[in-house]
Motif scaffolding. Structure first.
Motif, mmCIF file in Angstrom:
data_model
loop_
_atom_site.group_PDB
_atom_site.id
_atom_site.type_symbol
_atom_site.label_atom_id
_atom_site.label_comp_id
_atom_site.label_asym_id
_atom_site.label_seq_id
_atom_site.Cartn_x
_atom_site.Cartn_y
_atom_site.Cartn_z
ATOM 1 N N LEU A 43 1.467 52.316 46.369
ATOM 2 C CA LEU A 43 1.799 53.954 46.549
ATOM 3 C C LEU A 43 0.707 54.480 46.042
ATOM 4 C CD1 LEU A 43 5.459 54.367 46.390
ATOM 5 C CD2 LEU A 43 4.020 53.989 48.590
ATOM 6 N N ALA A 44 -0.073 54.190 44.842
ATOM 7 C CA ALA A 44 -1.042 54.890 44.420
ATOM 8 C C ALA A 44 -2.120 55.361 45.187
ATOM 9 C CB ALA A 44 -1.654 54.096 43.083
ATOM 10 N N VAL A 45 -2.402 54.667 46.186
ATOM 11 C CA VAL A 45 -3.322 54.924 47.313
ATOM 12 C C VAL A 45 -2.966 56.455 47.815
ATOM 13 C CG1 VAL A 45 -4.541 54.454 49.445
ATOM 14 C CG2 VAL A 45 -3.947 52.471 47.989
ATOM 15 N N PHE A 46 -1.637 56.549 48.320
ATOM 16 C CA PHE A 46 -1.357 57.737 48.648
ATOM 17 C C PHE A 46 -1.125 59.153 47.736
ATOM 18 C CE2 PHE A 46 0.249 54.196 51.294
ATOM 19 C CZ PHE A 46 -0.448 54.759 52.394
ATOM 20 N N THR A 47 -0.523 58.437 46.517
ATOM 21 C CA THR A 47 -0.145 59.442 45.623
ATOM 22 C C THR A 47 -1.439 60.202 45.124
ATOM 23 O OG1 THR A 47 0.218 57.842 43.630
ATOM 24 C CG2 THR A 47 2.269 58.505 45.074
ATOM 25 N N THR A 48 -2.543 59.446 44.680
ATOM 26 C CA THR A 48 -4.033 59.669 44.305
ATOM 27 C C THR A 48 -4.497 60.769 45.095
ATOM 28 O OG1 THR A 48 -4.106 57.540 43.357
ATOM 29 C CG2 THR A 48 -6.141 58.850 43.456
ATOM 30 N N VAL A 49 -4.163 60.709 46.602
ATOM 31 C CA VAL A 49 -4.807 61.554 47.321
ATOM 32 C C VAL A 49 -4.147 62.877 47.350
ATOM 33 C CG1 VAL A 49 -4.823 61.969 50.014
ATOM 34 C CG2 VAL A 49 -5.499 59.818 49.132
ATOM 35 N N LEU A 50 -2.787 62.684 47.244
ATOM 36 C CA LEU A 50 -1.914 63.855 47.201
ATOM 37 C C LEU A 50 -2.409 64.712 45.813
ATOM 38 C CD1 LEU A 50 1.701 62.833 48.075
ATOM 39 C CD2 LEU A 50 0.266 64.385 49.396
ATOM 40 N N LEU A 51 -2.691 63.944 44.577
ATOM 41 C CA LEU A 51 -3.054 64.608 43.391
ATOM 42 C C LEU A 51 -4.388 65.210 43.433
ATOM 43 C CD1 LEU A 51 -2.614 65.131 40.273
ATOM 44 C CD2 LEU A 51 -3.614 62.614 40.061
ATOM 45 N N ILE A 52 -5.000 64.483 44.324
ATOM 46 C CA ILE A 52 -6.635 65.253 44.382
ATOM 47 C C ILE A 52 -6.713 66.513 45.197
ATOM 48 C CG2 ILE A 52 -8.885 64.849 44.954
ATOM 49 C CD1 ILE A 52 -8.697 61.969 44.154
ATOM 50 N N LEU A 53 -5.805 66.257 45.995
ATOM 51 C CA LEU A 53 -5.559 67.585 47.277
ATOM 52 C C LEU A 53 -5.130 68.665 46.231
ATOM 53 C CD1 LEU A 53 -4.200 66.100 50.394
ATOM 54 C CD2 LEU A 53 -6.380 66.878 50.148
ATOM 55 N N THR A 90 1.756 76.484 48.786
ATOM 56 C CA THR A 90 0.985 75.390 48.080
ATOM 57 C C THR A 90 0.649 74.082 48.946
ATOM 58 O OG1 THR A 90 1.934 76.050 45.877
ATOM 59 C CG2 THR A 90 0.761 73.984 45.993
ATOM 60 N N LEU A 91 1.667 73.774 49.779
ATOM 61 C CA LEU A 91 1.407 72.477 50.425
ATOM 62 C C LEU A 91 0.526 73.157 51.720
ATOM 63 C CD1 LEU A 91 5.123 71.147 51.139
ATOM 64 C CD2 LEU A 91 3.259 70.244 49.661
ATOM 65 N N LEU A 92 0.663 74.102 52.157
ATOM 66 C CA LEU A 92 -0.301 74.521 53.421
ATOM 67 C C LEU A 92 -2.034 74.565 52.717
ATOM 68 C CD1 LEU A 92 1.652 77.355 55.074
ATOM 69 C CD2 LEU A 92 0.939 74.897 56.071
ATOM 70 N N GLU A 93 -1.732 75.117 51.536
ATOM 71 C CA GLU A 93 -3.174 75.309 50.923
ATOM 72 C C GLU A 93 -3.799 74.180 50.370
ATOM 73 O OE1 GLU A 93 -3.661 78.815 48.566
ATOM 74 O OE2 GLU A 93 -2.306 80.006 49.845
ATOM 75 N N MET A 94 -3.217 73.057 50.352
ATOM 76 C CA MET A 94 -3.603 71.790 49.855
ATOM 77 C C MET A 94 -4.206 71.015 51.210
ATOM 78 S SD MET A 94 -0.500 70.249 47.717
ATOM 79 C CE MET A 94 -1.020 68.567 47.916
ATOM 80 N N ILE A 95 -4.316 71.447 52.401
ATOM 81 C CA ILE A 95 -5.095 71.000 53.644
ATOM 82 C C ILE A 95 -6.331 71.319 53.345
ATOM 83 C CG2 ILE A 95 -5.137 70.928 56.091
ATOM 84 C CD1 ILE A 95 -2.288 71.744 55.969
ATOM 85 N N PRO A 96 -7.299 70.488 53.355
ATOM 86 C CA PRO A 96 -8.699 70.283 53.224
ATOM 87 C C PRO A 96 -9.440 71.257 54.513
ATOM 88 C CG PRO A 96 -8.007 68.179 52.935
ATOM 89 C CD PRO A 96 -7.047 68.765 53.486
ATOM 90 N N VAL A 97 -10.326 72.009 53.971
ATOM 91 C CA VAL A 97 -11.120 73.044 55.048
ATOM 92 C C VAL A 97 -10.338 74.022 55.407
ATOM 93 C CG1 VAL A 97 -12.344 73.179 56.962
ATOM 94 C CG2 VAL A 97 -12.270 70.976 55.919
ATOM 95 N N LEU A 98 -9.043 74.135 55.578
ATOM 96 C CA LEU A 98 -8.084 74.926 56.378
ATOM 97 C C LEU A 98 -7.551 75.791 55.091
ATOM 98 C CD1 LEU A 98 -6.366 73.238 59.075
ATOM 99 C CD2 LEU A 98 -8.183 74.869 59.317
ATOM 100 N N SER A 99 -7.534 75.392 53.786
ATOM 101 C CA SER A 99 -7.098 75.950 52.596
ATOM 102 C C SER A 99 -7.207 77.556 52.550
ATOM 103 C CB SER A 99 -7.499 75.145 51.399
ATOM 104 O OG SER A 99 -8.849 75.563 51.123
#
Length: 289
Positions: free
Chosen positions: A94-104, A239-248
């Motif tokens: 699951l680290a593949v996904f949790t790392t993405v969430l963390l970096i976002l 916070t979740l909405l502003e985590m979306i790349p480019v659209l933040s």
């Protein structure tokens, strides 16, 4: 004797669990009744359907998009593999996904710190005040800035009489870093981390509204403590909405519009937070002094 001690510990644990459950139930109930979770989405619709509010956004779009793209690309390029190598030990596949969430989350935080302090502060302030004017809260906005005549809500905004939004503080940055280790807990830790960020974000969304009302820090704290659920819900979704790349950046503006719509409804008593047995806002503020 050991069995009696274990029984006492178990009883205490159940008591604490019941208390925490009851507190969580009350917070969720308050958030649901207030409708706060809808305002980030109402902000999107209202912003898209009111072109008069687009001017502050369009004036900052190019530099902020460049900043956003640069931060997100750099964070993924330089920090994805190192953070994945750490998280894989605790999160497994699951680290593949949790790392993405963390970096976002990290990237959106960096973008917010830089943009809100150097690029967007005045534009977000104008958007908040302009939305209040569009919602007929002109007298309230007049407490914090000079107003011109006309029908364009943004065009009516004049000289600022009260300092704008509070900037990102070192205390907030320290708190963010303190919460980062929660991401080492699979799934649940990441969720808790985002909720904590949402709660912190929620306490600041009405900073301008409180300023226009002339509330002291004590009055603001009293109001926020009595409405923790609604503000945490709004802050988490924002916070979740502003985590979306480019659209933040886009969501930073729509969340500001949503916060202003919420403030206008509070001011006009058009929300569960001020209906029924809820006291008058100004009277409740005085009691907090």
């Amino acid at each position: 004797m050991s069995s009696g001690f274990a029984g006492n510990v178990e009883a205490k644990a159940r008591e604490v669990a019941r208390e925490d459950y009851e507190k969580a139930r009350v917070l969720v109930s308050d958030a649901a009744r207030s409708g706060a979770y809808l305002y980030p989405f109402r902000g999107i619709v209202y912003f898209l359907t009111h072109k008069s509010l687009w001017k502050p956004f369009s004036s900052r779009i190019l530099p902020t998009l460049g900043l956003t793209a640069g931060v997100f690309a750099s964070m993924f390029f330089f920090t994805y593999l190192p953070q994945l190598a750490v998280l894989v030990f605790v999160n497994g596949p699951l680290a593949v996904f949790t790392t993405v969430l963390l970096i976002l989350n990290e990237s959106s935080t960096l973008v917010n710190i830089i943009s809100r302090n150097f690029l967007l502060q005045d534009a977000l302030l104008d958007t908040f005040d302009g939305t209040l004017i569009a919602r007929n809260a002109t007298d309230l906005v007049g407490e914090g800035r000079q107003l011109k005549s006309g029908n364009d809500p943004i065009g009516r905004l004049g000289k600022i009489l009260k300092n704008p939004f509070t900037k990102f503080t070192p205390k907030a940055l320290v708190r963010y870093i303190m919460y980062l280790p929660l991401n080492f807990i699979p799934i649940v830790g990441t969720v808790i981390f985002i909720l904590l960020q949402g709660r912190a974000r929620g306490t600041s969304v009405h900073g301008r509204y409180f300023q226009l009302k002339g509330w002291s820090s004590t009055q603001q704290r009293d109001w926020l403590e009595r409405h923790t659920g609604p503000y945490t819900t709004f802050g988490t979704i924002a916070t979740l909405l502003e985590m979306i790349p480019v659209l933040s950046m886009f969501f930073a503006f729509t969340n500001t519009v949503g916060a202003a719509l919420w403030a206008a409804d509070i001011e006009q008593r058009n929300t569960q937070m001020t209906q029924g047995t809820a006291p008058d806002l100004r009277e409740s503020a005085k009691k907090a002094e």
